[in-house]
Design a protein around this motif. Sequence first.
Motif, PDB file in Angstrom:
ATOM      1  N   CYS A  13      51.249  53.559  33.299  1.00 16.51           N
ATOM      2  CA  CYS A  13      51.736  52.174  33.243  1.00 16.51           C
ATOM      3  C   CYS A  13      52.983  51.985  34.105  1.00 16.51           C
ATOM      4  CB  CYS A  13      52.044  51.783  31.800  1.00 16.51           C
ATOM      5  SG  CYS A  13      50.598  51.741  30.722  1.00 16.51           S
ATOM      6  N   ASN A  14      53.882  52.938  34.037  1.00 16.63           N
ATOM      7  CA  ASN A  14      55.153  52.794  34.755  1.00 16.63           C
ATOM      8  C   ASN A  14      54.996  52.820  36.268  1.00 16.63           C
ATOM      9  OD1 ASN A  14      56.412  52.690  32.308  1.00 16.63           O
ATOM     10  ND2 ASN A  14      56.935  54.853  32.256  1.00 16.63           N
ATOM     11  N   SER A  15      53.871  53.359  36.733  1.00 16.33           N
ATOM     12  CA  SER A  15      53.651  53.371  38.179  1.00 16.33           C
ATOM     13  C   SER A  15      53.141  52.031  38.680  1.00 16.33           C
ATOM     14  CB  SER A  15      52.655  54.480  38.543  1.00 16.33           C
ATOM     15  OG  SER A  15      51.365  54.175  38.041  1.00 16.33           O
ATOM     16  N   VAL A  16      52.766  51.156  37.753  1.00 16.93           N
ATOM     17  CA  VAL A  16      52.261  49.831  38.124  1.00 16.93           C
ATOM     18  C   VAL A  16      53.313  48.768  37.849  1.00 16.93           C
ATOM     19  CG1 VAL A  16      50.496  48.092  37.666  1.00 16.93           C
ATOM     20  CG2 VAL A  16      49.881  50.522  37.684  1.00 16.93           C
ATOM     21  N   ILE A  65      43.513  46.153  38.435  1.00 14.44           N
ATOM     22  CA  ILE A  65      44.659  47.058  38.439  1.00 14.44           C
ATOM     23  C   ILE A  65      44.227  48.456  38.865  1.00 14.44           C
ATOM     24  CG2 ILE A  65      46.342  48.243  36.958  1.00 14.44           C
ATOM     25  CD1 ILE A  65      46.619  45.660  35.371  1.00 14.44           C
ATOM     26  N   LEU A  66      43.047  48.878  38.375  1.00 14.44           N
ATOM     27  CA  LEU A  66      42.594  50.245  38.630  1.00 14.44           C
ATOM     28  C   LEU A  66      41.673  50.357  39.830  1.00 14.44           C
ATOM     29  CD1 LEU A  66      41.832  51.251  34.948  1.00 14.44           C
ATOM     30  CD2 LEU A  66      43.766  51.997  36.310  1.00 14.44           C
ATOM     31  N   THR A  67      40.841  49.370  40.043  1.00 15.73           N
ATOM     32  CA  THR A  67      39.752  49.381  41.049  1.00 15.73           C
ATOM     33  C   THR A  67      38.916  50.643  40.896  1.00 15.73           C
ATOM     34  OG1 THR A  67      41.263  50.233  42.745  1.00 15.73           O
ATOM     35  CG2 THR A  67      40.924  47.854  42.670  1.00 15.73           C
ATOM     36  N   ASP A  68      39.080  51.639  41.784  1.00 13.53           N
ATOM     37  CA  ASP A  68      38.208  52.814  41.753  1.00 13.53           C
ATOM     38  C   ASP A  68      38.795  53.973  40.948  1.00 13.53           C
ATOM     39  OD1 ASP A  68      40.272  53.183  43.511  1.00 13.53           O
ATOM     40  OD2 ASP A  68      39.093  54.240  45.021  1.00 13.53           O
ATOM     41  N   SER A  71      56.439  47.483  45.695  1.00 12.19           N
ATOM     42  CA  SER A  71      55.533  47.256  46.820  1.00 12.19           C
ATOM     43  C   SER A  71      54.202  47.987  46.666  1.00 12.19           C
ATOM     44  CB  SER A  71      56.204  47.677  48.137  1.00 12.19           C
ATOM     45  OG  SER A  71      56.534  49.057  48.103  1.00 12.19           O
ATOM     46  N   GLU A  72      54.214  49.159  46.020  1.00 14.30           N
ATOM     47  CA  GLU A  72      52.972  49.935  45.916  1.00 14.30           C
ATOM     48  C   GLU A  72      51.910  49.158  45.138  1.00 14.30           C
ATOM     49  OE1 GLU A  72      51.344  54.271  44.286  1.00 14.30           O
ATOM     50  OE2 GLU A  72      53.504  53.866  44.385  1.00 14.30           O
ATOM     51  N   PHE A  73      52.303  48.608  43.977  1.00 14.00           N
ATOM     52  CA  PHE A  73      51.372  47.825  43.178  1.00 14.00           C
ATOM     53  C   PHE A  73      50.973  46.536  43.895  1.00 14.00           C
ATOM     54  CE2 PHE A  73      51.037  44.450  39.800  1.00 14.00           C
ATOM     55  CZ  PHE A  73      49.720  44.735  39.458  1.00 14.00           C
ATOM     56  N   LEU A  74      51.928  45.876  44.520  1.00 14.49           N
ATOM     57  CA  LEU A  74      51.643  44.611  45.191  1.00 14.49           C
ATOM     58  C   LEU A  74      50.775  44.824  46.425  1.00 14.49           C
ATOM     59  CD1 LEU A  74      55.217  43.135  44.789  1.00 14.49           C
ATOM     60  CD2 LEU A  74      53.166  42.421  43.550  1.00 14.49           C
ATOM     61  N   TYR A  99      56.256  37.595  46.917  1.00 12.03           N
ATOM     62  CA  TYR A  99      56.854  38.393  45.838  1.00 12.03           C
ATOM     63  C   TYR A  99      57.083  39.830  46.288  1.00 12.03           C
ATOM     64  CZ  TYR A  99      57.655  40.038  41.047  1.00 12.03           C
ATOM     65  OH  TYR A  99      58.217  40.587  39.916  1.00 12.03           O
ATOM     66  N   ARG A 100      56.158  40.337  47.127  1.00 16.40           N
ATOM     67  CA  ARG A 100      56.300  41.701  47.638  1.00 16.40           C
ATOM     68  C   ARG A 100      57.536  41.810  48.516  1.00 16.40           C
ATOM     69  NH1 ARG A 100      56.345  44.836  51.585  1.00 16.40           N
ATOM     70  NH2 ARG A 100      55.313  46.870  51.695  1.00 16.40           N
ATOM     71  N   ASN A 101      57.726  40.823  49.352  1.00 15.71           N
ATOM     72  CA  ASN A 101      58.896  40.835  50.250  1.00 15.71           C
ATOM     73  C   ASN A 101      60.200  40.749  49.468  1.00 15.71           C
ATOM     74  OD1 ASN A 101      57.169  40.962  52.456  1.00 15.71           O
ATOM     75  ND2 ASN A 101      57.096  38.722  52.676  1.00 15.71           N
TER      76      ASN A 101
END
Length: 790
Positions: free
Chosen positions: A299-302, A290-293, A334-337, A326-328
């Motif tokens: 939380c709400n942004s994800v 979820i975070l990577t770097d 879309s940002e999280f996906l 799912y993104r489509n």
Amino acid sequence: MEEGLQKPSPLFPVIAFHGVLETLENIATNEEGYRADYAKALLDHANQFPELREGITDFSLLEKHKQLIKNLLADLFPTALTNNEIKAATMPFFNLTFNRTARFDKILNEAGVDFGMSIRNFDDHQFYVFCGCLVLNFYYGYHLDFSTPLFYDIPDADGIMRHYRILYNADFMDIIPTERAVKLTKEDVDLLIDNFDDLELWKEKFPEGSWITKGFGIVSLFDATTESAISNLKGNLLANDDFNETTEGNIESIFRSIYKIPDLRIGFTEVNTEDNVFTVAPFGNIKSHILTDKSEIECNSVLCNETLDDMLTKRKYLIISDVERYRNENPDESEFLDHLLSQNIRSCILAPVLKNDKLYGFIEMVSSRPQELNSINANKLDYLLPFITDTIERYYGELQNEIDAIIQNEYTAIHHSVYWKFREEALSHISNKSNRDAYKEIVFREVYPLYGQIDVKGSSTARNESTEKDLALQVTKLLELFRFIFKQEKLPLIEQHIYELESIEEDLKKELKADTEATVQGYILNEVHPVLQHFDSPNGEVHDKIATYFKTLDNKIKMVYDSRKDFDETLGLINKHMANVLDEKQADAQSFFPHYYERFKTDGVEHNLYIGASIAPKHTYSPLYLNNLRLWQLQVMCEMENEYYKLKPSLPYELDVTSLILVFSSPISIRFRMDEKRFDVDGTYNARYEVVKKRIDKSNIKGTKERITQKGKITIVYTQKKEETEYRRYIQFLQHKGMLGNVIETFDVEDLQGVTGLKALRVSVNYSGNDRQDGTYTYEDLLKELSESK
């Protein structure tokens, strides 16, 4: 497949089919029709090769008679089940198999030509003892239960490790003693039963090759990958007290075995519910997808609130079997996906880790292939998640205990020497559940105080000078910048700021006032910088000069912070090194006699010591311990001075230190202040000691303007003649040891408010003679030295 044949063993394997041939003879004699004819035909063929009945020791003959053996064992290995059963003829515990079913062969072929099959965690010792147990059970009629679960671990075509449970059938096997076999008595067997670990005893009772196993066994395998992997997961999680020791790769390999997904990846993201953010977990061996770097993210942004609520309140998993599809279908997310797709994540499961209504975070399962993770195989998590949840809960509990310990050790005044008293009161309160009385105050009476400090000389002046340098430098930079801008655009506002900055420049040349720093900083940040940002066009010389100016500023406070930073770093380094010396030496001093110790970092390091019978009632107190602690304190002050002397050349700002010891021979009482969570002196008379401590370091020699403390020297303040006599002995001893200089100064201290009659000794520190290798001198060393000098 013949690895076990080279191991030392009491059994000599002989492959024979006499049991099967005898069964066929019985069918040929006593039955009629097809079965009898078939048995006779097989017997006619087999009788041409007497080694099949008498026994084969050259196992290459198994390949030669492969088809005949297959026909002989047809009743035991039905052709109709060859693609379903994992089965072969074998010699139990020896890694020798033949006449394998088609499914068994397929499993071995997929494992690769270099794969060597061996029983998991089955070493040479176990192999030898188990062979001995076979003899005891089959020949001597015992019923020793050595049927521990045995497994083969075999990778499949995708490299996923599969786990197969082993079952043996030994109906067609005989155990025959040779001339080398030892005849065992009941006493021998009793001894063996009680000594599994004594391999030499087993070799004595069962010499190598002393028994023959004639015949064959049947090994059947069944795929226990999921059960075994869950067991391995539990073992891994329980075995490691520190969750960091449970490696990501190990957990991933277990999950891959369970899910049969070769590219399955595991992650974990912590959830801070108070701040509503996802954050990196305190164990660094498992990454967050979820975070990577990033270190944290809202939380709400994800995830949307509805999804989060479902996961938390209904304890549902977030399952995305096809991330791209799912993104489509959900462009709002879309940002999280897109973030997942950028990591080549095409399917995923996020599972909340909850225990007792506390959310710790999310276990992440991801795959690079769509639909590999889905709502159906997500159900397997129901079996796995409880083990992981318990481990994570245990880890966070231990982490909190460690945090509490650090807070207690580093940030509170409850020193271990007095911990017993606090524990005693706490246990008393806990034991009496109906006790509603307030907690008793902790008081230690009749204790002797010792106070010392190593202070940064002129720290206030040095701090003001560093501030003045930074402000003057910044004003100079701003004047140059505004004068340049005024040449480009002759605006009255620019001219006004030039006038105000020139006035500030003149004021900074005078003595710095208490509010100067705040006033100048407020003016620059609130009035000057907004003007510069207004004139900062994207291109041109003005832009370059403004950009260059801002690059010279500290990122946090947006001011020139060079000289002040050097001062702060120097003060921090001095305090750190002085405190380290004191803490290290203090740990040794506790062995003399337990005593209370606390230290404070200010513009230097102060310390308080209290020693007396009430602090350690289980020890026998003697005034010698006070003498010993005073001598120890003087030596440590010498060593702290020396530490600073070695540190000084590397410091970014030039500062000096002074050292002071306050002697107070009257016993006092100290009380733990519940409101302040620290010890303080108790009573009006004892308060005089605190008054002296607070005022002494800034005092002068009586009748002069000279401070009682000087750099390179230790000042010892006292009131009584006997205290002077005592400390002169300590000083002379340390002078003899090369730690102090030869000259001892004596003088009166100026009268302080409410305190008169103070005197002092002052002696220089010998910086070249303090590299001792034999530890700290004790009071006994002093007495011995004095007796030898008489």
